[in-house]
Design a protein around this motif. Structure first.
Motif, PDB file in Angstrom:
ATOM      1  N   THR A  30      40.912  23.913  32.189  1.00  0.00           N
ATOM      2  CA  THR A  30      40.664  24.654  33.420  1.00  0.00           C
ATOM      3  C   THR A  30      41.826  24.500  34.397  1.00  0.00           C
ATOM      4  N   LEU A  31      42.317  23.275  34.536  1.00  0.00           N
ATOM      5  CA  LEU A  31      43.463  23.046  35.411  1.00  0.00           C
ATOM      6  C   LEU A  31      44.688  23.820  34.926  1.00  0.00           C
ATOM      7  N   ASP A  32      44.836  23.934  33.633  1.00  0.00           N
ATOM      8  CA  ASP A  32      45.978  24.643  33.068  1.00  0.00           C
ATOM      9  C   ASP A  32      45.955  26.125  33.446  1.00  0.00           C
ATOM     10  N   VAL A  33      44.740  26.636  33.709  1.00  0.00           N
ATOM     11  CA  VAL A  33      44.591  28.036  34.082  1.00  0.00           C
ATOM     12  C   VAL A  33      44.847  28.241  35.570  1.00  0.00           C
ATOM     13  N   ILE A  34      44.325  27.368  36.406  1.00  0.00           N
ATOM     14  CA  ILE A  34      44.282  27.658  37.840  1.00  0.00           C
ATOM     15  C   ILE A  34      45.396  26.991  38.631  1.00  0.00           C
ATOM     16  N   VAL A  35      46.137  26.049  38.069  1.00  0.00           N
ATOM     17  CA  VAL A  35      47.274  25.461  38.775  1.00  0.00           C
ATOM     18  C   VAL A  35      48.484  26.366  38.558  1.00  0.00           C
ATOM     19  N   GLN A  36      49.175  26.739  39.662  1.00  0.00           N
ATOM     20  CA  GLN A  36      50.266  27.727  39.625  1.00  0.00           C
ATOM     21  C   GLN A  36      49.783  28.982  38.896  1.00  0.00           C
ATOM     22  N   PRO A  37      48.723  29.617  39.411  1.00  0.00           N
ATOM     23  CA  PRO A  37      48.075  30.699  38.657  1.00  0.00           C
ATOM     24  C   PRO A  37      48.901  31.982  38.648  1.00  0.00           C
ATOM     25  N   THR A  38      49.238  32.442  37.480  1.00  0.00           N
ATOM     26  CA  THR A  38      49.813  33.765  37.291  1.00  0.00           C
ATOM     27  C   THR A  38      49.051  34.432  36.168  1.00  0.00           C
ATOM     28  N   THR A  96      52.353  39.124  36.869  1.00  0.00           N
ATOM     29  CA  THR A  96      53.741  39.111  36.417  1.00  0.00           C
ATOM     30  C   THR A  96      54.274  40.509  36.093  1.00  0.00           C
ATOM     31  N   ASP A  97      53.385  41.494  35.899  1.00  0.00           N
ATOM     32  CA  ASP A  97      53.877  42.841  35.601  1.00  0.00           C
ATOM     33  C   ASP A  97      54.386  43.560  36.850  1.00  0.00           C
ATOM     34  N   THR A  98      53.891  43.157  38.034  1.00  0.00           N
ATOM     35  CA  THR A  98      54.303  43.805  39.279  1.00  0.00           C
ATOM     36  C   THR A  98      54.868  42.822  40.306  1.00  0.00           C
ATOM     37  N   LEU A  99      54.667  41.518  40.077  1.00  0.00           N
ATOM     38  CA  LEU A  99      55.056  40.466  41.026  1.00  0.00           C
ATOM     39  C   LEU A  99      54.338  40.608  42.366  1.00  0.00           C
ATOM     40  N   ILE A 100      53.143  41.233  42.339  1.00  0.00           N
ATOM     41  CA  ILE A 100      52.321  41.361  43.533  1.00  0.00           C
ATOM     42  C   ILE A 100      51.300  40.231  43.565  1.00  0.00           C
ATOM     43  N   GLU A 101      51.123  39.648  44.747  1.00  0.00           N
ATOM     44  CA  GLU A 101      50.162  38.559  44.897  1.00  0.00           C
ATOM     45  C   GLU A 101      48.796  39.113  45.308  1.00  0.00           C
ATOM     46  N   TRP A 102      47.725  38.577  44.656  1.00  0.00           N
ATOM     47  CA  TRP A 102      46.362  39.005  44.924  1.00  0.00           C
ATOM     48  C   TRP A 102      45.550  37.829  45.456  1.00  0.00           C
ATOM     49  N   TYR A 104      41.418  36.469  46.085  1.00  0.00           N
ATOM     50  CA  TYR A 104      39.995  36.672  45.764  1.00  0.00           C
ATOM     51  C   TYR A 104      39.177  36.431  47.024  1.00  0.00           C
ATOM     52  N   ASP A 105      38.414  37.455  47.472  1.00  0.00           N
ATOM     53  CA  ASP A 105      37.671  37.342  48.729  1.00  0.00           C
ATOM     54  C   ASP A 105      36.239  36.865  48.534  1.00  0.00           C
ATOM     55  N   GLY A 106      35.890  36.451  47.322  1.00  0.00           N
ATOM     56  CA  GLY A 106      34.537  35.978  47.033  1.00  0.00           C
ATOM     57  C   GLY A 106      33.762  36.934  46.174  1.00  0.00           C
ATOM     58  N   SER A 107      34.226  38.194  46.131  1.00  0.00           N
ATOM     59  CA  SER A 107      33.539  39.172  45.289  1.00  0.00           C
ATOM     60  C   SER A 107      34.519  40.020  44.478  1.00  0.00           C
ATOM     61  N   THR A 108      35.742  40.202  44.998  1.00  0.00           N
ATOM     62  CA  THR A 108      36.729  41.003  44.276  1.00  0.00           C
ATOM     63  C   THR A 108      38.129  40.547  44.650  1.00  0.00           C
ATOM     64  N   TRP A 109      39.089  40.959  43.853  1.00  0.00           N
ATOM     65  CA  TRP A 109      40.485  40.630  44.120  1.00  0.00           C
ATOM     66  C   TRP A 109      41.097  41.735  44.993  1.00  0.00           C
ATOM     67  N   ILE A 110      41.758  41.335  46.076  1.00  0.00           N
ATOM     68  CA  ILE A 110      42.323  42.298  47.015  1.00  0.00           C
ATOM     69  C   ILE A 110      43.785  41.946  47.287  1.00  0.00           C
ATOM     70  N   LEU A 111      44.516  42.943  47.795  1.00  0.00           N
ATOM     71  CA  LEU A 111      45.875  42.683  48.285  1.00  0.00           C
ATOM     72  C   LEU A 111      45.768  42.139  49.701  1.00  0.00           C
ATOM     73  N   PRO A 112      46.449  41.055  50.023  1.00  0.00           N
ATOM     74  CA  PRO A 112      46.357  40.500  51.375  1.00  0.00           C
ATOM     75  C   PRO A 112      46.937  41.474  52.396  1.00  0.00           C
ATOM     76  N   GLY A 113      46.440  41.425  53.608  1.00  0.00           N
ATOM     77  CA  GLY A 113      46.953  42.308  54.659  1.00  0.00           C
ATOM     78  C   GLY A 113      48.429  42.042  54.925  1.00  0.00           C
ATOM     79  N   ASN A 114      49.207  43.121  55.249  1.00  0.00           N
ATOM     80  CA  ASN A 114      50.637  42.978  55.495  1.00  0.00           C
ATOM     81  C   ASN A 114      50.974  42.948  56.980  1.00  0.00           C
TER      82      ASN A 114
END
Length: 378
Positions: A30-38, A96-102, A104-114
């Motif tokens: 589990t740690l291998d998945v969520i530490v430095q998550p990409t 890694t395909d777009t280098l965009i950071e996402w 998780y807001d508790g229900s879905t993955w979102i792009l953070p506000g800019n």
């Protein structure tokens, strides 16, 4: 004792538990998945056919196949199956395909506000200058076509402009300053401002509220008579075209007489004389006998009287030398004349007078042909 940790839900090894390595390895996995998550991709709904070991995906809404019911989870291909990690609110990952950071807001993955309140690049921004950049240059470029820099204001009475400063004090401003007319203003101290140019927003008409100096060029060409007594000659009131002879004559002294009625170009007070250039050559049957020339450029003025004839005496006439040259060589070929002098500002209404005196030994039938241009502003 709980079976798992409170934050990451990592499994605990229980007292007297058999095969403790299984629980430990699960926590490490589990740690291998969520530490430095990409992840390879965010939002994919169907599992890839031949994933590589360790490939990670954020399952999109409506997952299918082995990902059915795993919407929003992180699926990891390990050994021969998918390991699933359910994220918690606030987790972040980078695709890694777009280098965009996402996020998780508790229900879905979102792009953070800019949106950020302030941004300083190599300097500190504040509540007034929310964007601040310190550097030798700032580049704003196109993205395949053009590029617009937009400066917006709330209403007509407000300001949308570019302000140019010297040591943090305003010196020039251009834009919509207090109206919807485009203007260019300048200041010597950052407090008192002068509007040099204004363009009416409804008609496009240009005005110069502080006045304007418009450049002019007066052509003073023609044939200058060479008198055998080597007297000064000047332009008559009727400026001659090339080929005409300027027969007006003054005296033969070191400088032309002060009281000379055949005056030249009229200038208003405040006009600036800035350039004198042209070319001259000897002309006539014995042109070789004309060996040199002397030239004077004066501004001449007197009292402003209704009858206009008060310059007839030396006491009533004032003359100021703008440029002079003595005994400059002259030949039958064209000789170029370029005068260098500080710009002269006319103190009063008056006339620009130019005198020429040929040098050499000659009869009365020689002439000097000239093409002379005086540049000035009014």
């Amino acid at each position: 004792m709980s079976d798992s940790s409170l934050i990451l839900s990592l499994p605990y090894i229980q007292p007297a538990q058999a095969q403790k390595h299984v629980t430990h390895n699960e926590a490490i996995r589990t740690l291998d998945v969520i530490v430095q998550p990409t992840v390879t991709e965010v939002g994919r709904t169907d599992p890839p056919q031949d994933p590589v070991q360790g490939a990670r995906y954020v399952v999109g809404p409506g997952g299918t196949g082995d990902w059915a019911g795993l919407d929003g989870s992180i699926a990891v291909w390990e050994d021969s199956g998918w390991t699933v990690v359910v994220p918690s609110a606030g987790w972040t990952t980078r695709a890694t395909d777009t280098l965009i950071e996402w996020v998780y807001d508790g229900s879905t993955w979102i792009l953070p506000g800019n949106a950020v309140e302030t941004l300083g690049v190599n300097t500190t921004a504040d509540s007034t200058n929310r964007l601040a950049v310190s550097g030798a240059n700032t580049l704003l470029s196109h993205e395949g076509a053009g590029h617009q820099l937009k400066i917006n204001k709330a209403d007509t009475a407000e300001t949308a402009s570019l302000l140019y400063q010297s040591n943090w004090s305003g010196r020039a401003e251009m834009g919509l300053a207090g109206s919807d007319n485009f203007s260019v203003k300048v200041s010597a101290d950052g407090t008192t401002w002068f509007t040099g140019l204004e363009v009416d927003g409804t008609s496009g008409m240009v005005s110069f509220p502080s006045g304007a100096h418009v450049p002019h060029h007066a052509e003073l060409g023609g044939r200058w008579i060479a008198y055998s007594d080597q007297r000064w000659v000047t332009l008559s009131r009727a400026h001659g075209e090339v080929g005409d002879a300027h027969a007006g004559a003054s005296d033969t002294g070191a400088d032309p007489a002060l009281t000379w009625l055949d005056t030249g170009l009229y200038l208003r007070a405040g006009s600036r004389v800035e350039t004198l250039m042209g070319r001259l050559r000897a002309d006539g049957a014995e042109a070789a006998d004309l060996t040199s020339y002397s030239l004077r450029l004066y501004f001449q003025h007197g009292p402003d009287t209704p009858d206009g004839d008060a310059w007839n005496t030396d006491a009533e006439t004032t003359r100021e030398l703008i440029f002079g040259v003595d005994d400059a060589p002259l030949s039958e070929g064209w000789r170029y004349l370029t005068a260098s002098f500080a710009a002269y500002t006319a103190p009063d209404n008056g006339s620009l007078v130019i005198y020429l005196k040929p040098g050499g030994s000659y009869g009365a039938d020689q002439q000097i042909v000239s093409e002379i241009v005086v540049g000035y502003t009014q």
